[in-house]
Design an enzyme around this catalytic site. Structure first.
Site, PDB file in Angstrom:
ATOM      1  N   LYS A 126      12.158   7.731  -9.636  1.00 57.83           N
ATOM      2  CA  LYS A 126      12.025   6.843  -9.395  1.00 57.83           C
ATOM      3  C   LYS A 126      13.184   5.564  -9.256  1.00 57.83           C
ATOM      4  O   LYS A 126      13.760   5.069 -10.154  1.00 57.83           O
ATOM      5  CB  LYS A 126      10.400   5.943  -9.046  1.00 57.83           C
ATOM      6  N   ASP A 166      10.103   5.094   0.287  1.00 60.57           N
ATOM      7  CA  ASP A 166       9.075   4.141  -0.582  1.00 60.57           C
ATOM      8  C   ASP A 166       8.835   2.942  -0.005  1.00 60.57           C
ATOM      9  O   ASP A 166       9.709   2.889   1.159  1.00 60.57           O
ATOM     10  CB  ASP A 166       9.455   4.544  -2.184  1.00 60.57           C
TER      11      ASP A 166
HETATM   12  P1  NDP Z   1       5.989   1.001   4.124  1.00 63.77           P
HETATM   13  O1  NDP Z   1       7.312  -0.275   3.657  1.00 63.77           O
HETATM   14  O2  NDP Z   1       6.509   1.620   5.022  1.00 63.77           O
HETATM   15  O3  NDP Z   1       4.611   0.265   4.387  1.00 63.77           O
HETATM   16  C1  NDP Z   1       4.508  -0.925   3.545  1.00 63.77           C
HETATM   17  C2  NDP Z   1       3.394  -1.546   4.299  1.00 63.77           C
HETATM   18  O4  NDP Z   1       2.197  -1.997   2.754  1.00 63.77           O
HETATM   19  C3  NDP Z   1       3.257  -2.273   5.320  1.00 63.77           C
HETATM   20  O5  NDP Z   1       1.970  -3.015   5.796  1.00 63.77           O
HETATM   21  C4  NDP Z   1       3.407  -3.828   3.829  1.00 63.77           C
HETATM   22  O6  NDP Z   1       3.637  -4.820   4.014  1.00 63.77           O
HETATM   23  C5  NDP Z   1       2.402  -3.254   2.460  1.00 63.77           C
HETATM   24  N1  NDP Z   1       2.670  -4.346   1.778  1.00 63.77           N
HETATM   25  C6  NDP Z   1       3.575  -3.555   0.904  1.00 63.77           C
HETATM   26  N2  NDP Z   1       3.481  -4.399  -0.159  1.00 63.77           N
HETATM   27  C7  NDP Z   1       2.510  -5.295  -0.168  1.00 63.77           C
HETATM   28  C8  NDP Z   1       2.334  -6.486  -1.076  1.00 63.77           C
HETATM   29  N3  NDP Z   1       2.284  -6.355  -2.011  1.00 63.77           N
HETATM   30  N4  NDP Z   1       1.223  -6.878  -0.682  1.00 63.77           N
HETATM   31  C9  NDP Z   1       0.250  -6.291   0.465  1.00 63.77           C
HETATM   32  N5  NDP Z   1       0.901  -5.578   1.305  1.00 63.77           N
HETATM   33  C10 NDP Z   1       2.098  -4.851   0.950  1.00 63.77           C
HETATM   34  O7  NDP Z   1       5.992   2.093   2.442  1.00 63.77           O
HETATM   35  P2  NDP Z   1       5.137   3.258   2.611  1.00 63.77           P
HETATM   36  O8  NDP Z   1       4.222   3.524   4.035  1.00 63.77           O
HETATM   37  O9  NDP Z   1       6.169   4.531   2.719  1.00 63.77           O
HETATM   38  O10 NDP Z   1       4.045   3.449   1.275  1.00 63.77           O
HETATM   39  C11 NDP Z   1       2.875   2.424   0.838  1.00 63.77           C
HETATM   40  C12 NDP Z   1       2.732   2.923  -0.245  1.00 63.77           C
HETATM   41  O11 NDP Z   1       2.846   4.232  -0.307  1.00 63.77           O
HETATM   42  C13 NDP Z   1       3.244   2.978  -1.426  1.00 63.77           C
HETATM   43  O12 NDP Z   1       2.036   2.249  -2.270  1.00 63.77           O
HETATM   44  C14 NDP Z   1       3.889   3.516  -1.799  1.00 63.77           C
HETATM   45  O13 NDP Z   1       4.663   4.171  -3.341  1.00 63.77           O
HETATM   46  C15 NDP Z   1       3.235   4.657  -0.941  1.00 63.77           C
HETATM   47  N6  NDP Z   1       4.012   6.365  -1.137  1.00 63.77           N
HETATM   48  C16 NDP Z   1       4.892   6.283   0.183  1.00 63.77           C
HETATM   49  C17 NDP Z   1       5.847   7.630   0.125  1.00 63.77           C
HETATM   50  C18 NDP Z   1       6.201   7.282   1.520  1.00 63.77           C
HETATM   51  O14 NDP Z   1       6.542   9.289   1.428  1.00 63.77           O
HETATM   52  N7  NDP Z   1       6.932   7.302   2.061  1.00 63.77           N
HETATM   53  C19 NDP Z   1       4.907   9.013  -0.729  1.00 63.77           C
HETATM   54  C20 NDP Z   1       3.685   8.431  -1.109  1.00 63.77           C
HETATM   55  C21 NDP Z   1       3.469   7.892  -1.644  1.00 63.77           C
HETATM   56  P3  NDP Z   1       4.510  -5.589   5.211  1.00 63.77           P
HETATM   57  O15 NDP Z   1       5.298  -5.398   5.464  1.00 63.77           O
HETATM   58  O16 NDP Z   1       3.688  -7.186   5.311  1.00 63.77           O
HETATM   59  O17 NDP Z   1       5.334  -5.872   3.284  1.00 63.77           O
HETATM   60  O1  2IT Z   2       6.169   8.066  -3.839  1.00 65.80           O
HETATM   61  C1  2IT Z   2       6.485   9.035  -3.780  1.00 65.80           C
HETATM   62  O2  2IT Z   2       5.758  10.105  -3.808  1.00 65.80           O
HETATM   63  C2  2IT Z   2       7.417   9.026  -2.425  1.00 65.80           C
HETATM   64  N1  2IT Z   2       7.953   7.898  -2.499  1.00 65.80           N
HETATM   65  C3  2IT Z   2       7.747  10.353  -2.057  1.00 65.80           C
HETATM   66  C4  2IT Z   2       8.969  10.923  -2.609  1.00 65.80           C
HETATM   67  C5  2IT Z   2       9.882  11.988  -2.375  1.00 65.80           C
HETATM   68  O3  2IT Z   2      10.577  12.180  -2.723  1.00 65.80           O
HETATM   69  O4  2IT Z   2       9.828  12.270  -1.076  1.00 65.80           O
END
Ligand code: NDP
Ligand code: 2IT
Length: 444
Positions: A126, A166
């Site tokens: 990561k 992420d």
């Molecule tokens: P994005 O940046 O696309 O979206 C994040 C969302 O979460 C936004 O709505 C953001 O709001 C909110 N958010 C982030 N940090 C905070 C915080 N500290 N407090 C409140 N709201 C918050 O990220 P993703 O959708 O990609 O990721 C979301 C989650 O999923 C994370 O935990 C990530 O690690 C996990 N994840 C993502 C994967 C992926 O493929 N993208 C795969 C597996 C897990 P704001 O705009 O206000 O910051």
């Molecule tokens: O938390 C996660 O699994 C991710 N942000 C996606 C990682 C990846 O390599 O696609």
């Protein structure tokens, strides 16, 4: 002293001031204690847990960049290459002001076991930075990404370490990062996943995490004689994961009542309109507050948390520890029966224990959100042979992988006498695959 307790002490003393990392390690060690009990002498002999909790390599570096006013800023970049027993390090990059060593270590550690559950050949890593892309111009984001990659390219490669998105890192950032990697190395290779569709990206990667979480939820509910159809679903967040969990949940007939960002949440008892929210977030880079301005039936609540709305199924899709013990009590009191962690570690340990103790069907993040990295793995394999698969083909493969994850975690629950505790099941199943590989590969 029990082996797992000794290891926890080492982790605490070596990683002081890293509460999220310690939280993630403690959860895994607690879960795998029954496995360790059965094999303690052997695992001790090869220092398995000592090696597991220590990253193979970890770097941090200076990232200077110039804003549109000509001012120089300095952020800190990170990459932790935690475990390569199963394949090249694989895991996202997070750009958010809260990023620090603890967050990156927790995410890197979780990634090892998540990636193991996919059944693919990918190790755990990561990275990220405390840079905040919010409110920055495209040129500023590009400048940051180029500076970040000027250092990171020394440490990654298609068969070595393959980052992805992420929080705060989506298609735009991956594009700038990829261009910079290519400039430094002269290699057009699958070094990042989540790439654009015209230049090496895989169909269905954008949708994969959210879709996968719904596939796993449906699979679990099917075994309970239930389904998501007609159920009221709460989603938190409004980013990549939230959007596509919402789209697939609606496709299987659920009603998604909420979405949120760090300022507040939107609620519509008729259900959130996916396309309106998608355009607002992906194309206009807007805030959920603007959704309520566009859709008159929706209400915007500044500051609140979605968990106060009565529901059947909760799907936290934002960030770590966003759902605490009070939220867990509210969900149970309001009749929620199932929770899927779509974000990484969105429930605090107290909340998780409370929900499981109260009979909530609980799917942990490392199983539920594994669809994202799984399709990243499929993107890597497509890049390796320079061939592209159709959306339906990748999506079907994703569904098979999620069903396979359900089978593995359910089997682990059966074998280790923790039926219905999928947190334990996922941790045990992921651990066993990694442990067996580490055992076979010697003390490295
Ligand atoms: P994005 O940046 O696309 O979206 C994040 C969302 O979460 C936004 O709505 C953001 O709001 C909110 N958010 C982030 N940090 C905070 C915080 N500290 N407090 C409140 N709201 C918050 O990220 P993703 O959708 O990609 O990721 C979301 C989650 O999923 C994370 O935990 C990530 O690690 C996990 N994840 C993502 C994967 C992926 O493929 N993208 C795969 C597996 C897990 P704001 O705009 O206000 O910051
Ligand atoms: O938390 C996660 O699994 C991710 N942000 C996606 C990682 C990846 O390599 O696609």
């Amino acid at each position: 002293m029990a082996y797992v307790d000794e290891i926890m002490e080492i982790v605490q003393s070596r990683n002081q001031g890293e509460p999220e990392f310690q939280q993630a390690v403690k959860e895994i060690l607690d879960s795998i204690a029954p496995v360790i009990d059965r094999n303690e002498a052997e695992y001790r002999d090869i220092g398995l847990l000592e090696r597991l909790v220590e990253p193979e390599r970890s770097i941090s570096f200076r990232v200077p960049w110039v804003d549109d006013q000509g001012q120089v800023h300095v952020n800190r970049g990170y990459r932790v290459q935690f475990n390569s027993a199963l394949g090249p390090y694989k895991g996202g990059l997070r750009f958010h002001p809260s990023v620090n060593r603890s967050i990156i270590n927790f995410l890197g550690f979780e990634q090892i076991f998540k990636n193991a559950l996919t059944g693919l050949s990918i190790g755990g890593g990561k990275g990220g930075s405390d840079f905040d892309p919010k409110g920055k111009s495209d040129r500023e984001v590009m400048a940051f990404c180029q500076s970040f990659m000027a250092e990171l390219h020394h440490n990654i490669g298609a068969r070595e370490d393959v980052p992805a998105g992420d929080i705060g890192v989506g298609g735009r950032e991956i594009g700038y990062l990829y261009g910079a990697y290519k400039k430094h190395t002269r290699l057009f290779e699958g070094v990042l996943t989540g790439k654009g569709l015209g230049w090496g990206g895989s169909l269905a990667r954008t949708e994969a995490t959210g879709y996968g979480a719904v596939y796993l939820t449906e699979e679990m509910l099917r075994h309970e004689g239930k389904s998501m159809e007609g159920k009221r679903v709460l989603i938190s967040g409004s980013g990549n994961v939230a959007l596509y969990a919402m789209q697939k949940a609606q496709e299987v007939g659920a009603k998604v009542l909420t979405a949120s960002d760090s300022n507040g949440y939107i609620y519509d008892e008729n259900g959130i309109d996916f396309e309106t929210l998608r355009i607002l977030k992906e194309e206009k880079r807007g805030r959920v507050k603007q959704y309520a301005e566009e859709v008159p039936t929706a209400k915007y609540v500044e500051g609140g948390k979605v968990w106060e709305i009565p529901c059947d199924i909760a799907m936290p899709c934002a960030t770590q520890n966003e759902l605490d013990i009070d939220d867990a009590k509210t969900l149970v009191a309001n009749g929620c029966f199932s929770l899927t962690e779509c974000a990484n570690m969105p429930c605090t340990r107290e909340a998780t224990d409370y929900l499981i103790d109260n009979g909530i069907l609980f799917l942990p993040g490392k199983a539920a959100n594994a669809g994202g990295v799984a399709v990243s793995g499929l993107e890597m394999s497509q890049n390796a042979v320079q061939l592209y698969r159709s959306f339906a083909d990748v999506d079907n493969n994703l569904r098979e992988i999620m069903v396979g994850i359900y089978e593995q975690i359910d089997r682990a629950c059966e074998e280790y006498d923790c039926k219905g505790n999928f947190v334990a099941g996922a941790n045990i199943a992921g651990f066993l695959r990694v442990a067996n590989a580490m055992k076979a590969q010697g003390y490295v």
